[in-house]
Design a protein around this motif. Structure first.
Motif, mmCIF file in Angstrom:
data_model
loop_
_atom_site.group_PDB
_atom_site.id
_atom_site.type_symbol
_atom_site.label_atom_id
_atom_site.label_comp_id
_atom_site.label_asym_id
_atom_site.label_seq_id
_atom_site.Cartn_x
_atom_site.Cartn_y
_atom_site.Cartn_z
ATOM 1 N N CYS A 71 -3.036 -3.691 -2.296
ATOM 2 C CA CYS A 71 -2.830 -4.211 -0.954
ATOM 3 C C CYS A 71 -3.775 -5.242 -0.887
ATOM 4 O O CYS A 71 -3.299 -6.547 -0.159
ATOM 5 C CB CYS A 71 -3.110 -3.169 -0.009
ATOM 6 N N TYR A 82 0.738 -1.139 0.094
ATOM 7 C CA TYR A 82 0.129 0.150 0.129
ATOM 8 C C TYR A 82 0.860 1.207 0.024
ATOM 9 O O TYR A 82 0.776 2.191 -0.812
ATOM 10 C CB TYR A 82 -0.860 0.005 1.354
ATOM 11 N N GLN A 135 -4.047 1.755 -4.472
ATOM 12 C CA GLN A 135 -3.326 1.505 -3.158
ATOM 13 C C GLN A 135 -4.360 0.084 -2.506
ATOM 14 O O GLN A 135 -3.620 -0.608 -2.314
ATOM 15 C CB GLN A 135 -3.251 2.396 -2.330
ATOM 16 N N SER A 159 -5.563 6.626 -4.338
ATOM 17 C CA SER A 159 -5.964 5.425 -3.142
ATOM 18 C C SER A 159 -6.620 4.395 -3.499
ATOM 19 O O SER A 159 -6.372 3.223 -2.802
ATOM 20 C CB SER A 159 -6.933 6.444 -2.302
ATOM 21 N N VAL A 177 2.824 1.696 -3.431
ATOM 22 C CA VAL A 177 2.115 2.268 -4.690
ATOM 23 C C VAL A 177 1.980 3.639 -4.288
ATOM 24 O O VAL A 177 1.892 4.207 -5.345
ATOM 25 C CB VAL A 177 0.766 1.351 -4.685
ATOM 26 N N GLY A 178 1.781 3.964 -3.202
ATOM 27 C CA GLY A 178 1.680 5.757 -2.939
ATOM 28 C C GLY A 178 2.876 6.327 -3.137
ATOM 29 O O GLY A 178 2.765 7.346 -3.782
#
Length: 211
Positions: A186, A169, A182, A179, A172-173
């Motif tokens: 995740c 998560y 993410q 979002s 990826v951010g």
């Protein structure tokens, strides 16, 4: 009119939490059925499995427990209970169905825990811990209630899958993912890792007290 990604992510997260509640309720009721609990006992186990981790997270974050703010969470647990009764032969007697619903619920709840923690302004490392608690602690409470050794403390890859999903998560951010991306990556990582670990019997070494 431009689409607000954060509004879309919030809506997506809400539906993820409803779905996670449903899947975890099914896993809890299914396990209670194997243990031959009566209907009330089975629903209680399903309900505790579904709301336990999120409730603990909200207590730590000083929020009102999520299921007290929206009746759809309780409805989801009841729907899970009814599905197990209606599809008992498929959900209870077929080997492996517990792991399917447990893995999906785990991945989705970790997503929810991370997202909510970040929305409250906490740093990523706190969000990963809260995501792990959200995903894993419902199962711990379930196993304690049915007098089983908690799955998270056995040699299987479980809580570490939650931590790994939290790191995904975060990564990826870092590379610019929004979002929604993410949340999807995740959850997918955790679910796939759990399936793979169960299928191939992957585990960490057992800590022994002998020489």
């Amino acid at each position: 009119m431009p689409i607000n990604v954060e509004d879309m992510a919030g809506t997506f997260e809400y539906f993820l939490e409803i779905a996670a509640t449903l899947f975890y309720a099914i896993s809890g009721v299914r396990l209670a059925a194997v243990k031959k609990f009566d209907w009330f006992g089975a629903y209680t186990i399903g309900f505790i499995t579904a709301i336990g981790g999120g409730t603990m997270r909200d207590v730590f974050l000083k929020c009102n427990p999520f299921w007290m703010l929206d009746p759809w969470y309780c409805i989801a647990t009841f729907v899970g209970f009814i599905l197990v009764i209606a599809m008992k032969k498929k959900l209870v007697k077929i080997e492996g169905t517990f792991y399917i619903f447990d893995a999906i619920g785990l991945g989705l709840f970790v997503d929810v825990g991370i997202y909510k923690t970040l929305m409250l302004g906490f740093p990523m490392w706190v969000a990963i811990i809260m995501g792990t608690i959200t995903g894993a602690m419902g199962g711990v409470i379930r196993d304690i209630f049915i007098n089983e050794e908690p799955l998270v403390f056995r040699k299987e890859i479980y809580a570490t899958a939650c931590i790994g999903g939290g790191i995904i998560y975060w990564l990826v951010g870092l590379i610019g993912g929004d979002s929604v991306a993410q949340l999807l990556t995740c959850a997918a990582f955790i679910i796939i890792l759990r399936f793979y670990a169960v299928k191939h019997n992957l585990s960490f070494p057992i800590l022994r007290d002998d020489e």
